[in-house]
Motif scaffolding. Sequence first.
Motif, PDB file in Angstrom:
ATOM      1  N   UNK A  43       0.829  -1.213   0.000  1.00 40.80           N
ATOM      2  CA  UNK A  43       0.000   0.000   0.000  1.00 40.80           C
ATOM      3  C   UNK A  43       0.862   1.261   0.000  1.00 40.80           C
ATOM      4  N   UNK A  44       1.966   1.253   0.741  1.00 43.60           N
ATOM      5  CA  UNK A  44       2.868   2.412   0.743  1.00 43.60           C
ATOM      6  C   UNK A  44       3.504   2.598  -0.629  1.00 43.60           C
TER       7      UNK A  44
ATOM      8  N   UNK B 142       3.020   5.873  -3.306  1.00 43.30           N
ATOM      9  CA  UNK B 142       4.119   6.590  -3.938  1.00 43.30           C
ATOM     10  C   UNK B 142       4.113   6.486  -5.448  1.00 43.30           C
ATOM     11  N   UNK B 143       3.307   5.588  -6.000  1.00 40.82           N
ATOM     12  CA  UNK B 143       3.288   5.368  -7.448  1.00 40.82           C
ATOM     13  C   UNK B 143       2.081   6.003  -8.121  1.00 40.82           C
ATOM     14  N   UNK B 144       1.432   6.920  -7.471  1.00 38.78           N
ATOM     15  CA  UNK B 144       0.241   7.550  -8.040  1.00 38.78           C
ATOM     16  C   UNK B 144       0.554   8.325  -9.306  1.00 38.78           C
ATOM     17  N   UNK B 145      -0.435   8.461 -10.164  1.00 34.26           N
ATOM     18  CA  UNK B 145      -0.220   9.128 -11.447  1.00 34.26           C
ATOM     19  C   UNK B 145      -0.095  10.642 -11.301  1.00 34.26           C
ATOM     20  N   UNK B 146      -0.494  11.199 -10.189  1.00 34.27           N
ATOM     21  CA  UNK B 146      -0.397  12.646  -9.990  1.00 34.27           C
ATOM     22  C   UNK B 146       0.989  13.085  -9.508  1.00 34.27           C
ATOM     23  N   UNK B 147       1.851  12.146  -9.207  1.00 32.80           N
ATOM     24  CA  UNK B 147       3.186  12.443  -8.693  1.00 32.80           C
ATOM     25  C   UNK B 147       4.143  12.618  -9.871  1.00 32.80           C
ATOM     26  N   UNK B 148       4.872  13.717  -9.879  1.00 33.83           N
ATOM     27  CA  UNK B 148       5.695  14.052 -11.041  1.00 33.83           C
ATOM     28  C   UNK B 148       7.136  13.580 -10.911  1.00 33.83           C
ATOM     29  N   UNK B 149       7.744  13.705  -9.738  1.00 37.17           N
ATOM     30  CA  UNK B 149       9.167  13.373  -9.595  1.00 37.17           C
ATOM     31  C   UNK B 149       9.354  12.150  -8.707  1.00 37.17           C
ATOM     32  N   UNK B 150      10.529  11.521  -8.850  1.00 40.38           N
ATOM     33  CA  UNK B 150      10.849  10.345  -8.034  1.00 40.38           C
ATOM     34  C   UNK B 150      11.056  10.732  -6.576  1.00 40.38           C
ATOM     35  N   UNK B 151      11.588  11.913  -6.319  1.00 37.36           N
ATOM     36  CA  UNK B 151      11.796  12.330  -4.921  1.00 37.36           C
ATOM     37  C   UNK B 151      10.464  12.590  -4.218  1.00 37.36           C
ATOM     38  N   UNK B 152       9.490  13.115  -4.946  1.00 39.38           N
ATOM     39  CA  UNK B 152       8.159  13.309  -4.385  1.00 39.38           C
ATOM     40  C   UNK B 152       7.490  11.959  -4.110  1.00 39.38           C
ATOM     41  N   UNK B 153       7.688  11.017  -5.019  1.00 43.21           N
ATOM     42  CA  UNK B 153       7.142   9.666  -4.823  1.00 43.21           C
ATOM     43  C   UNK B 153       7.775   8.993  -3.619  1.00 43.21           C
TER      44      UNK B 153
ATOM     45  N   UNK C  68       6.410   8.417   4.057  1.00 47.03           N
ATOM     46  CA  UNK C  68       5.391   8.859   5.005  1.00 47.03           C
ATOM     47  C   UNK C  68       4.344   7.761   5.222  1.00 47.03           C
ATOM     48  N   UNK C  69       3.915   7.132   4.143  1.00 47.70           N
ATOM     49  CA  UNK C  69       2.916   6.064   4.249  1.00 47.70           C
ATOM     50  C   UNK C  69       3.495   4.824   4.924  1.00 47.70           C
ATOM     51  N   UNK C  70       4.754   4.494   4.632  1.00 52.17           N
ATOM     52  CA  UNK C  70       5.371   3.293   5.208  1.00 52.17           C
ATOM     53  C   UNK C  70       5.442   3.372   6.727  1.00 52.17           C
ATOM     54  N   UNK C  71       5.694   4.548   7.257  1.00 53.53           N
ATOM     55  CA  UNK C  71       5.749   4.698   8.714  1.00 53.53           C
ATOM     56  C   UNK C  71       4.383   4.717   9.360  1.00 53.53           C
TER      57      UNK C  71
ATOM     58  N   UNK D 182       9.512  -7.018   1.139  1.00 52.88           N
ATOM     59  CA  UNK D 182       9.668  -5.969   0.146  1.00 52.88           C
ATOM     60  C   UNK D 182       8.552  -6.067  -0.886  1.00 52.88           C
ATOM     61  N   UNK D 183       7.947  -4.936  -1.187  1.00 51.41           N
ATOM     62  CA  UNK D 183       6.905  -4.860  -2.223  1.00 51.41           C
ATOM     63  C   UNK D 183       7.192  -3.643  -3.088  1.00 51.41           C
TER      64      UNK D 183
END
Length: 157
Positions: free
Chosen positions: A57-58, A62-73, A79-82, A136-137
């Motif tokens: 799920x985390x 991070x793989x959403x289509x609205x995310x533009x850069x790898x650092x943002x992802x 944040x989600x993993x924690x 790992x996923x």
Amino acid sequence: MYDVHSFIKKRKNIHEAAYFTVEASLILPIVMLFTTMMIFLAFYSYDRCILGHSAYEAALRGAGCHIKTASEAQALAENAAGSLVEEKLFAIKDFHYSVSADGDSVTVTYYCAVNMPFITWLGEYVSEIDMTFEISRSAKRYRPARTIRDWRILKSL
């Protein structure tokens, strides 16, 4: 008058009660140990399922289509993993995670050790026992415009 038969009968009942007490004192610790180990095995299975689901799920967040850069992802996935496993784990110690993101995918990995009673004692007798695991996923980062173009190319073939 003293009845010999009633004396033997009482003596036999006392002997049977003592026999039951000795058996119970030998069997009860084994049953309690087995019950405790089964409870911790259930905690271990639950924690493993929670970690696998949370890692995926985390990675998806991070793989959403609205995310533009790898650092943002990577920041969203970290944040989600924690937050996804916070206060949900029972039998885990030495817990930490890592997140990696590039242009094509996001990978979340959890590292931890299982905190089970008697494992250190059992480790002295069984050398192959390893109560640490790494889950790992990863999720692929899709770009909607690129995906639509790819499908159109496949459709024209």
